[in-house]
Design a protein around this motif. Structure first.
Motif, short mmCIF file in Angstrom:
data_model
loop_
_atom_site.label_atom_id
_atom_site.label_comp_id
_atom_site.label_asym_id
_atom_site.label_seq_id
_atom_site.Cartn_x
_atom_site.Cartn_y
_atom_site.Cartn_z
N ARG A 18 22.96 -50.66 3.27
CA ARG A 18 21.60 -51.23 3.28
C ARG A 18 21.06 -51.65 4.79
NH1 ARG A 18 20.76 -55.62 -1.58
NH2 ARG A 18 18.77 -55.17 -2.09
N GLN A 19 21.97 -51.85 5.52
CA GLN A 19 21.59 -52.41 6.98
C GLN A 19 21.06 -51.03 7.77
OE1 GLN A 19 21.13 -55.30 8.45
NE2 GLN A 19 21.58 -56.21 6.35
N ALA A 20 21.77 -49.89 7.63
CA ALA A 20 21.72 -48.88 8.58
C ALA A 20 21.16 -47.68 7.93
CB ALA A 20 23.18 -48.56 9.25
N TRP A 21 21.21 -47.57 6.34
CA TRP A 21 20.66 -46.27 6.03
C TRP A 21 19.87 -46.45 4.57
CZ3 TRP A 21 22.36 -41.81 8.46
CH2 TRP A 21 23.32 -41.78 9.25
N ARG A 22 19.28 -47.42 4.82
CA ARG A 22 18.18 -47.89 3.76
C ARG A 22 17.41 -46.77 3.10
NH1 ARG A 22 16.64 -54.35 3.66
NH2 ARG A 22 16.63 -54.53 1.40
N GLU A 23 17.19 -46.90 1.86
CA GLU A 23 16.36 -46.01 1.01
C GLU A 23 15.85 -46.75 -0.24
OE1 GLU A 23 15.32 -43.04 1.19
OE2 GLU A 23 16.04 -42.31 2.88
N PRO A 24 14.73 -46.60 -0.64
CA PRO A 24 13.97 -47.36 -1.64
C PRO A 24 14.80 -47.15 -3.08
CG PRO A 24 12.19 -46.15 -0.77
CD PRO A 24 13.48 -45.77 0.03
N THR A 25 15.24 -45.91 -3.25
CA THR A 25 15.97 -45.76 -4.59
C THR A 25 17.50 -46.41 -4.35
OG1 THR A 25 15.09 -43.64 -5.00
CG2 THR A 25 17.15 -43.95 -5.95
N PHE A 26 18.05 -46.43 -3.18
CA PHE A 26 19.16 -47.25 -3.15
C PHE A 26 19.17 -48.64 -3.31
CE2 PHE A 26 21.94 -49.94 -0.07
CZ PHE A 26 23.18 -49.57 -0.63
N ASP A 27 17.85 -49.18 -2.67
CA ASP A 27 17.74 -50.76 -3.01
C ASP A 27 17.47 -51.06 -4.56
OD1 ASP A 27 17.71 -51.36 -0.23
OD2 ASP A 27 15.48 -51.24 -0.18
N TRP A 28 16.91 -49.98 -5.32
CA TRP A 28 16.74 -50.20 -6.72
C TRP A 28 17.89 -50.20 -7.71
CZ3 TRP A 28 18.94 -46.54 -9.90
CH2 TRP A 28 18.60 -46.90 -11.42
N GLY A 29 18.95 -49.49 -6.79
CA GLY A 29 20.45 -49.44 -7.75
C GLY A 29 21.08 -50.34 -7.54
N VAL A 30 20.90 -51.34 -6.20
CA VAL A 30 21.84 -52.37 -5.61
C VAL A 30 21.14 -53.54 -6.35
CG1 VAL A 30 22.37 -53.97 -3.91
CG2 VAL A 30 22.59 -51.47 -3.58
N ASP A 31 19.99 -53.61 -6.65
CA ASP A 31 19.20 -54.75 -7.46
C ASP A 31 19.65 -54.69 -8.81
OD1 ASP A 31 17.93 -55.49 -5.18
OD2 ASP A 31 16.34 -54.56 -5.49
N ALA A 32 19.80 -53.39 -9.46
CA ALA A 32 20.10 -53.35 -10.98
C ALA A 32 21.62 -53.68 -11.06
CB ALA A 32 19.98 -51.80 -11.20
N LEU A 33 22.29 -53.53 -10.00
CA LEU A 33 23.86 -54.01 -10.31
C LEU A 33 24.11 -55.18 -10.25
CD1 LEU A 33 25.59 -50.98 -8.31
CD2 LEU A 33 25.49 -51.26 -10.73
N GLN A 34 23.63 -56.07 -9.24
CA GLN A 34 23.70 -57.45 -9.04
C GLN A 34 25.10 -57.95 -9.06
OE1 GLN A 34 20.86 -59.09 -11.73
NE2 GLN A 34 19.20 -58.99 -10.46
#
Length: 285
Positions: free
Chosen positions: A169-185
């Motif tokens: 999240r800090q160094a290799w961030r991608e929109p799809t990655f953010d979507w996945g992390v938000d989905a997991l919570q």
């Protein structure tokens, strides 16, 4: 003094040599232009068909492979060096004591233990991310956390998974990655974090599986070396012997589903439970 070059019975004067060389250079230049035109034509055709530029696709593929090597490197700070997956107790109990028993123990894990399930969790997370299936991503993460058979196994997967997510999240961030992390919570199992990240960055499922399983084997061999069971040369012998098993596992899990989850590596599970109360230890699991 007149210089000449004899070839197949012909004598060429310096002027003829220069002319011949000039013609050769011109022909080579023309061929280079033809190659360039052909390459340009392929790129234009691909663009018209809505396809990616072949050269750009090759660069993206190489870039994705390089990222995968970085993420699964021992230098990537997820704390993998601190975990032995119960091997420390297995060494203490005398079950693992030389290169042959190291290979036997790790081969059993590849066939019947947590590495096999982790590979399935990773590929399922990769598929769920690729298809933007939030429910499927949550489902595989919950199952990965639930199947950690001991407190230390749960710590092993969540500590590395959460650290992996934080660094990406800090160094290799991608929109799809953010979507996945938000989905997991919440806590993220390590193989799910790897599957999510690889899908978000365009790493192929096959490359991910082979590299991820191999990284697990290398980390466990490293733990065995630090426990002074074998040296570095025998460590490399063990990895070489286990490489075919890594390939088989990656191939067999590429089309696996959550229905294929299961295991029978009972000694490894018991070792993990016993390690929790081991009096003196180097590793967290």
């Amino acid at each position: 003094m007149r210089h000449s070059i004899r070839r197949t019975g012909l004598t060429l004067a310096p002027a003829a040599i220069i002319t011949t060389m000039t013609n050769k250079i011109t022909i080579m230049d023309d061929e280079s232009e033809d190659v360039k035109d052909e390459r340009l034509g392929r790129s234009i055709s691909a663009s018209v068909r809505g396809e990616a530029n072949p050269e750009e696709a090759e660069v993206r593929s190489a870039d994705a492979a390089a990222r995968l090597l970085i993420w699964l490197s021992p230098a990537f700070p997820v704390g993998s060096f601190a975990f032995s997956h119960g091997l420390e107790w297995a060494v203490h109990a005398g079950h693992v004591h030389d290169v042959a028993t190291v290979i036997s123990w790790l081969d059993a894990l590849l066939e019947h233990g947590a590495p096999r399930n982790d590979a399935i969790f990773a590929i399922y997370a990769w598929r769920a991310t690729t298809s933007r299936d939030a429910h499927g991503l949550r489902e595989v993460n919950a199952l990965a956390l639930a199947t950690a058979g001991s407190r230390e196994r749960h710590l092993e997967t969540t500590a590395q998974g959460n650290a992996f997510v934080a660094i990406i999240r800090q160094a290799w961030r991608e929109p799809t990655f953010d979507w996945g992390v938000d989905a997991l919570q919440g806590d993220v199992a390590y193989p799910v974090a790897v599957g999510l990240t690889c899908a978000a960055h365009g790493v192929s499922s096959r490359d991910m599986l082979r590299s991820y399983v191999l990284a697990q084997v290398q980390n466990l061999v490293s733990a065995i070396i630090r426990l002074s069971v074998i040296g570095h040369t025998d460590g490399q012998r063990a990895i070489a012997a286990l490489l075919p098993g890594v390939g088989r596992l990656a191939l067999s899990t590429e089309a696996a589903t959550l229905d294929d989850i299961g295991g029978a590596a009972f000694q490894s599970d018991i070792a993990s439970l016993r390690h929790e109360t081991q009096y003196s230890r180097l590793f967290r699991s």
